[in-house]
Each structure stands twice: as structure tokens, then as C-alpha cells.
Scaffold this motif. Sequence first.
Motif, mmCIF file in Angstrom:
data_model
loop_
_atom_site.group_PDB
_atom_site.id
_atom_site.type_symbol
_atom_site.label_atom_id
_atom_site.label_comp_id
_atom_site.label_asym_id
_atom_site.label_seq_id
_atom_site.Cartn_x
_atom_site.Cartn_y
_atom_site.Cartn_z
ATOM 1 N N ALA A 1 27.103 26.043 -1.239
ATOM 2 C CA ALA A 1 26.544 26.098 0.119
ATOM 3 C C ALA A 1 27.735 27.192 0.910
ATOM 4 C CB ALA A 1 26.566 24.847 0.937
ATOM 5 N N VAL A 2 28.747 27.045 0.601
ATOM 6 C CA VAL A 2 29.857 28.109 1.137
ATOM 7 C C VAL A 2 29.551 29.483 0.451
ATOM 8 C CG1 VAL A 2 32.226 28.647 1.271
ATOM 9 C CG2 VAL A 2 31.506 26.330 1.371
ATOM 10 N N ASP A 3 29.443 29.346 -0.820
ATOM 11 C CA ASP A 3 29.120 30.790 -1.471
ATOM 12 C C ASP A 3 27.751 31.520 -0.727
ATOM 13 O OD1 ASP A 3 31.291 30.208 -2.785
ATOM 14 O OD2 ASP A 3 29.913 29.631 -4.555
ATOM 15 N N ALA A 4 26.727 30.500 -0.383
ATOM 16 C CA ALA A 4 25.437 31.082 0.051
ATOM 17 C C ALA A 4 25.710 31.658 1.500
ATOM 18 C CB ALA A 4 24.350 30.035 0.191
ATOM 19 N N VAL A 5 26.354 30.817 2.337
ATOM 20 C CA VAL A 5 26.715 31.383 3.545
ATOM 21 C C VAL A 5 27.455 32.832 3.572
ATOM 22 C CG1 VAL A 5 27.914 30.987 5.774
ATOM 23 C CG2 VAL A 5 26.374 29.144 4.442
ATOM 24 N N VAL A 6 28.450 32.810 2.677
ATOM 25 C CA VAL A 6 29.345 34.032 2.540
ATOM 26 C C VAL A 6 28.292 35.352 2.131
ATOM 27 C CG1 VAL A 6 31.248 35.127 1.363
ATOM 28 C CG2 VAL A 6 31.346 33.058 2.221
ATOM 29 N N ARG A 7 27.290 34.940 0.896
ATOM 30 C CA ARG A 7 26.574 35.895 0.734
ATOM 31 C C ARG A 7 25.412 36.264 1.754
ATOM 32 N NH1 ARG A 7 26.038 32.767 -3.685
ATOM 33 N NH2 ARG A 7 23.938 31.969 -2.948
ATOM 34 N N ALA A 8 25.122 35.553 2.936
ATOM 35 C CA ALA A 8 24.076 35.981 3.902
ATOM 36 C C ALA A 8 24.904 36.730 4.700
ATOM 37 C CB ALA A 8 23.776 34.640 4.656
ATOM 38 N N ASP A 9 26.426 36.622 4.913
ATOM 39 C CA ASP A 9 26.992 37.545 5.890
ATOM 40 C C ASP A 9 28.524 37.733 5.285
ATOM 41 O OD1 ASP A 9 28.507 38.643 7.774
ATOM 42 O OD2 ASP A 9 28.134 37.098 9.487
ATOM 43 N N PRO A 10 28.731 38.745 4.530
ATOM 44 C CA PRO A 10 29.757 39.108 3.917
ATOM 45 C C PRO A 10 30.999 39.311 4.831
ATOM 46 C CG PRO A 10 27.976 40.206 2.773
ATOM 47 C CD PRO A 10 27.537 39.712 4.072
ATOM 48 N N LEU A 11 30.825 39.609 5.932
ATOM 49 C CA LEU A 11 31.671 40.045 7.004
ATOM 50 C C LEU A 11 32.714 38.858 7.460
ATOM 51 C CD1 LEU A 11 29.752 41.947 9.521
ATOM 52 C CD2 LEU A 11 31.438 42.896 7.802
ATOM 53 N N VAL A 12 32.440 37.608 7.020
ATOM 54 C CA VAL A 12 33.247 36.397 7.037
ATOM 55 C C VAL A 12 34.456 36.423 6.145
ATOM 56 C CG1 VAL A 12 31.501 34.760 7.658
ATOM 57 C CG2 VAL A 12 31.936 34.857 5.443
ATOM 58 N N LEU A 13 34.302 37.491 5.195
ATOM 59 C CA LEU A 13 35.553 37.759 4.322
ATOM 60 C C LEU A 13 36.256 38.863 4.842
ATOM 61 C CD1 LEU A 13 34.081 37.212 0.798
ATOM 62 C CD2 LEU A 13 35.230 35.661 2.204
ATOM 63 N N SER A 14 36.113 39.325 6.103
ATOM 64 C CA SER A 14 36.820 40.472 6.514
ATOM 65 C C SER A 14 38.240 40.085 6.900
ATOM 66 C CB SER A 14 36.311 41.013 7.939
ATOM 67 O OG SER A 14 34.864 41.636 7.470
ATOM 68 N N GLY A 15 39.219 41.264 6.566
ATOM 69 C CA GLY A 15 40.604 41.134 7.120
ATOM 70 C C GLY A 15 40.801 42.083 8.000
ATOM 71 N N PHE A 16 41.965 42.229 8.687
ATOM 72 C CA PHE A 16 42.129 43.092 9.874
ATOM 73 C C PHE A 16 43.621 43.662 9.452
ATOM 74 C CE2 PHE A 16 39.072 40.224 10.968
ATOM 75 C CZ PHE A 16 38.122 40.841 11.609
ATOM 76 N N GLY A 17 43.960 44.801 9.963
ATOM 77 C CA GLY A 17 45.192 45.442 10.144
ATOM 78 C C GLY A 17 44.968 46.638 10.692
ATOM 79 N N TYR A 18 46.045 47.743 10.171
ATOM 80 C CA TYR A 18 46.155 49.094 10.560
ATOM 81 C C TYR A 18 46.091 50.047 9.538
ATOM 82 C CZ TYR A 18 47.497 46.700 14.926
ATOM 83 O OH TYR A 18 47.706 45.856 15.798
ATOM 84 N N ASP A 19 45.460 51.154 9.762
ATOM 85 C CA ASP A 19 45.516 52.225 8.643
ATOM 86 C C ASP A 19 46.921 52.858 8.661
ATOM 87 O OD1 ASP A 19 45.224 53.888 10.600
ATOM 88 O OD2 ASP A 19 43.016 54.554 10.469
ATOM 89 N N ALA A 20 46.712 53.935 7.733
ATOM 90 C CA ALA A 20 48.203 54.708 7.609
ATOM 91 C C ALA A 20 48.411 55.561 8.997
ATOM 92 C CB ALA A 20 48.090 55.944 6.730
ATOM 93 N N GLU A 21 47.559 55.669 9.779
ATOM 94 C CA GLU A 21 47.608 56.416 11.184
ATOM 95 C C GLU A 21 47.861 55.430 12.454
ATOM 96 O OE1 GLU A 21 45.069 57.757 8.941
ATOM 97 O OE2 GLU A 21 46.488 59.181 8.342
ATOM 98 N N GLY A 22 47.891 54.310 12.096
ATOM 99 C CA GLY A 22 48.397 53.195 13.033
ATOM 100 C C GLY A 22 47.031 52.707 13.731
ATOM 101 N N ARG A 23 45.774 53.067 13.232
ATOM 102 C CA ARG A 23 44.508 52.545 13.882
ATOM 103 C C ARG A 23 43.935 51.151 13.555
ATOM 104 N NH1 ARG A 23 41.770 58.513 12.444
ATOM 105 N NH2 ARG A 23 42.385 57.551 10.377
ATOM 106 N N PRO A 24 43.605 50.463 14.505
ATOM 107 C CA PRO A 24 43.233 49.269 14.092
ATOM 108 C C PRO A 24 42.162 49.268 13.455
ATOM 109 C CG PRO A 24 42.991 49.465 16.500
ATOM 110 C CD PRO A 24 43.639 50.666 16.043
ATOM 111 N N ILE A 25 41.932 48.459 12.011
ATOM 112 C CA ILE A 25 40.736 48.556 11.430
ATOM 113 C C ILE A 25 40.353 46.980 10.865
ATOM 114 C CG2 ILE A 25 41.103 50.686 10.428
ATOM 115 C CD1 ILE A 25 42.200 49.569 7.990
ATOM 116 N N SER A 26 39.169 46.832 10.359
ATOM 117 C CA SER A 26 38.901 45.658 9.663
ATOM 118 C C SER A 26 38.308 46.089 8.134
ATOM 119 C CB SER A 26 37.569 45.112 10.287
ATOM 120 O OG SER A 26 36.517 45.658 10.396
ATOM 121 N N PHE A 27 38.506 45.389 7.454
ATOM 122 C CA PHE A 27 38.266 45.693 5.882
ATOM 123 C C PHE A 27 37.655 44.490 5.191
ATOM 124 C CE2 PHE A 27 42.507 44.213 5.910
ATOM 125 C CZ PHE A 27 42.494 43.644 4.794
ATOM 126 N N GLN A 28 37.100 44.954 3.965
ATOM 127 C CA GLN A 28 36.598 43.624 3.058
ATOM 128 C C GLN A 28 37.120 43.734 1.565
ATOM 129 O OE1 GLN A 28 32.211 44.153 4.447
ATOM 130 N NE2 GLN A 28 32.470 41.935 3.635
#
Length: 202
Positions: A55-82
Amino acid sequence: MTVRERDARPLPPAQEAILFESRQASESRTGALTCNVQTVLEIIGFVDIAALQRAVDAVVRADPLVLSGFGYDAEGRPISFQPREATLRLRTVNLRELSSADRAVAAQRLEEHERSEEFPLGAPPLIRLLLIRIADRERRLVVTSHRILLDSWSHGEFVSALIDEFCSGLPRLGIRIRTLSKHDARPFPLDRPDRVLPARAA
């Protein structure tokens, strides 16, 4: 926390503000207190752990954004990524060998630990799932997330989607699920339900 990911995306203002606030809270050692959201569910009846993980896997497949991480790119801009290697796994703890009184205390301590443990924003997933076995037919499912990923409203939608998906694949075995407690992070002025998780995974 500089991140290099090919699928990095800029953050909307609300998440950018939470990212900044989370960094400040982490430095002041109050990060989890201001950023984590938690729901504890009581499940009475037979629980197929493999089915719950599916069930967990199915919910993640339905919305992969729940696996997003957050940080800053090399220029210091805030970003999300998977990151491709991120997965959301159900962890389990068995307290049946303890006395009844000790089980209640141990379960509460586990819930508090989950709630007070900070998430490394650059190392997703930013959701923790802990299934605590209290007795043969009694368990607690502890769902904890960071509000940069799921605000209070979206956290509730995630929990609902997970339970709906889990129950949809079960025969009528008399399972009863109820909410034992909810702990919301300190409300953030810009929080709003931008993202909607489906009530049922596709």
C-alpha cells in the motif's frame, strides 16, 4: 547542503521560506519541534505487513513527489529533487514481550522519538513509517513527516490515501483503524494545500 540533481526544480515561495526556517531551526536545535507532523493510528485486527508495504508503494507510485528532497544548487538557489534510489520503507517494532504497562510506556517513547528526530532534508524520504506491535491483534502505525514536504493538510491526505489503499486490498476481516493522536508542527503562515494526494492510488 548543496545538491546536484538532473531533475532539480526551483521551490515555490512557501517551501523556500520553510527551507530557510528549517535550516535556522536546525541550527538552534529546535528543528523537529517546529517542522515535524505526526499521526498515530491504532489498528485492531490482523495486519499483513507485506500488504501494508504494498500500500505504501502504491501511494508513492501515485505521487512520486512524496520522495522529494530539498536543498540548494551550486549557485545557492533553493531546489527540490528526487533521487532515484529513495524508497519509503515500513519499519517494525515488537513490544509483545513487555508487560502491559511497559508496552504503553515504550510505545509512547517510540512515538516521541519519531516526532523529535530531525529529517535530513537533502536525504529523502522525509516521511517515516513505524509499525509498533502492542499485542497479537493490536498495532500502532506512526506516520511522521516534515512539513516542507507535507503540510498538516497534505499529511492528513497522505495518511488517508495509505489507509484507503491498504484496506482496499483486504477481505472483510474486521479490521478497525482509528486515530490515537495528531501532532502538528507550529503552523507556518504560507502553508496551504497546494498538492493533493488522491484518496486512492491508481
